[in-house]
Design a protein around this motif. Sequence first.
Motif, PDB file in Angstrom:
ATOM      1  N   TYR A 193      47.052  31.276  44.747  1.00 39.21           N
ATOM      2  CA  TYR A 193      46.423  32.238  43.853  1.00 39.21           C
ATOM      3  C   TYR A 193      46.771  33.643  44.324  1.00 39.21           C
ATOM      4  O   TYR A 193      46.997  33.879  45.505  1.00 39.21           O
ATOM      5  CB  TYR A 193      44.898  32.062  43.847  1.00 39.21           C
ATOM      6  CG  TYR A 193      44.458  30.697  43.381  1.00 39.21           C
ATOM      7  CD1 TYR A 193      44.243  30.430  42.038  1.00 39.21           C
ATOM      8  CD2 TYR A 193      44.263  29.653  44.296  1.00 39.21           C
ATOM      9  CE1 TYR A 193      43.837  29.177  41.606  1.00 39.21           C
ATOM     10  CE2 TYR A 193      43.866  28.401  43.874  1.00 39.21           C
ATOM     11  CZ  TYR A 193      43.652  28.173  42.533  1.00 39.21           C
ATOM     12  OH  TYR A 193      43.270  26.925  42.114  1.00 39.21           O
TER      13      TYR A 193
ATOM     14  N   ILE B  65      49.253  24.845  45.722  1.00 41.96           N
ATOM     15  CA  ILE B  65      48.670  25.738  44.714  1.00 41.96           C
ATOM     16  C   ILE B  65      48.325  27.044  45.396  1.00 41.96           C
ATOM     17  O   ILE B  65      47.666  27.060  46.443  1.00 41.96           O
ATOM     18  CB  ILE B  65      47.406  25.122  44.085  1.00 41.96           C
ATOM     19  CG1 ILE B  65      47.727  23.766  43.453  1.00 41.96           C
ATOM     20  CG2 ILE B  65      46.815  26.061  43.041  1.00 41.96           C
ATOM     21  CD1 ILE B  65      46.497  23.063  42.896  1.00 41.96           C
TER      22      ILE B  65
ATOM     23  N   TYR C 272      51.622  26.771  40.709  1.00 42.98           N
ATOM     24  CA  TYR C 272      51.728  25.392  41.194  1.00 42.98           C
ATOM     25  C   TYR C 272      53.192  25.157  41.571  1.00 42.98           C
ATOM     26  O   TYR C 272      54.078  25.233  40.719  1.00 42.98           O
ATOM     27  CB  TYR C 272      51.283  24.416  40.110  1.00 42.98           C
ATOM     28  CG  TYR C 272      49.866  24.633  39.636  1.00 42.98           C
ATOM     29  CD1 TYR C 272      48.820  23.871  40.142  1.00 42.98           C
ATOM     30  CD2 TYR C 272      49.572  25.610  38.691  1.00 42.98           C
ATOM     31  CE1 TYR C 272      47.527  24.063  39.714  1.00 42.98           C
ATOM     32  CE2 TYR C 272      48.269  25.821  38.259  1.00 42.98           C
ATOM     33  CZ  TYR C 272      47.250  25.043  38.778  1.00 42.98           C
ATOM     34  OH  TYR C 272      45.961  25.256  38.351  1.00 42.98           O
TER      35      TYR C 272
ATOM     36  N   GLY D 200      43.018  25.881  46.990  1.00 39.82           N
ATOM     37  CA  GLY D 200      44.472  25.974  47.104  1.00 39.82           C
ATOM     38  C   GLY D 200      45.022  24.983  48.111  1.00 39.82           C
ATOM     39  O   GLY D 200      45.335  25.363  49.251  1.00 39.82           O
TER      40      GLY D 200
ATOM     41  N   ALA E 288      47.396  31.512  38.966  1.00 45.43           N
ATOM     42  CA  ALA E 288      47.721  30.421  39.887  1.00 45.43           C
ATOM     43  C   ALA E 288      49.191  30.049  39.735  1.00 45.43           C
ATOM     44  O   ALA E 288      49.760  30.147  38.644  1.00 45.43           O
ATOM     45  CB  ALA E 288      46.847  29.198  39.615  1.00 45.43           C
TER      46      ALA E 288
ATOM     47  N   TYR F 287      38.103  29.327  44.734  1.00 41.90           N
ATOM     48  CA  TYR F 287      39.362  28.709  44.313  1.00 41.90           C
ATOM     49  C   TYR F 287      39.800  27.704  45.376  1.00 41.90           C
ATOM     50  O   TYR F 287      39.605  27.919  46.577  1.00 41.90           O
ATOM     51  CB  TYR F 287      40.456  29.765  44.130  1.00 41.90           C
ATOM     52  CG  TYR F 287      40.157  30.753  43.029  1.00 41.90           C
ATOM     53  CD1 TYR F 287      40.608  30.543  41.733  1.00 41.90           C
ATOM     54  CD2 TYR F 287      39.396  31.892  43.284  1.00 41.90           C
ATOM     55  CE1 TYR F 287      40.327  31.441  40.720  1.00 41.90           C
ATOM     56  CE2 TYR F 287      39.109  32.795  42.276  1.00 41.90           C
ATOM     57  CZ  TYR F 287      39.575  32.568  41.000  1.00 41.90           C
ATOM     58  OH  TYR F 287      39.295  33.454  39.999  1.00 41.90           O
TER      59      TYR F 287
END
Length: 326
Positions: free
Chosen positions: A42, A40, A116, A19, A114, A17
């Motif tokens: 997670y 971002i 944002y 981020g 996730a 991922y």
Amino acid sequence: GYGNIGLSDGVNSKPGYLGPRAGLAYSLGTKTVIRAGYGISYWEQRFGWTGGTLNQQYPVIYNVQVGTTSNYVPAGPFNTITPVTYLAVPSNGILNPAPNQAFYYMPSHYNLPAVYTWNLTLQRQITPSLVLDAGWVANQGRNLPYSYNINQGPPGAGPNAAILNVEYGHTASTTIRAYGVNSNYNSLQVNARKQWARGFHVALAYTFSKSMDLTGENGGFLNPNNYRQSYGPSSFDQKHMVTINHVYELPFGKGHTLLSNGGIAGSILGGWQLSGIYRYATGLPFTASAAATNANCASCSVVPEIVGTPQYPGRYGPGQLYLRSE
């Protein structure tokens, strides 16, 4: 694992991922600055959501009830209780037919949720000791957790029409735990701070916000056949929130305007502060419910309909009912 079923029970997750975080500050003179940020993140649902779902159910853990629930009568000593009969797992790892036990189900593709997040803030120094800032703070949740019993029947089909009961004779619950719903939050946040000066500090924070989602705290849906009916204010949504905090240093003792020469009175009264926090917030949302028995269905939930003109008491005070249409 067993056969073609690995230790992950066929559940696969995304391998990586990204981020990122980004921030920007731009000065408009000596007293004004604009700030912006984006990120971002997670996360994984609390312990037990993934690992516990996969490895803490039948046949790893057996659910056996001895005696009658809530009759407060001992079922007998341990040496008289029938031992649990363990079922050998076949070499292919598939139990066929599956016992009538409560099961959890997880999709094969399991991507993490996730969030944002972004903000845009304007800050201004009004006086040497007073600073004011206002900004747009928001986020969007994607691929968030949800959970509900998929072994349900359609309305009007009767209490025995659960889909897995009709197809396989399975009456126990089969709960899906998955990621896949969204949320959004938008807010105007205003802060005013009088910095410490002459023994006094005060700060005010005001938030005007709205949070919307499909299900809160990894819960289910009002109607699994039409999950969009569940879209509405989050369970924690509060439209207005005001917080005021202050610290006031009493003007007694050395270095202050009163009793600055010391003495017994100055020693007793000096060095004291008065502080406090005041908080005001509008109420939490309320969702009307109805008895599922009215729908004559198996394990389903019911969304009530408004009949007539709703009355909103709007009363204040201890023990009073306060409801508003919004």
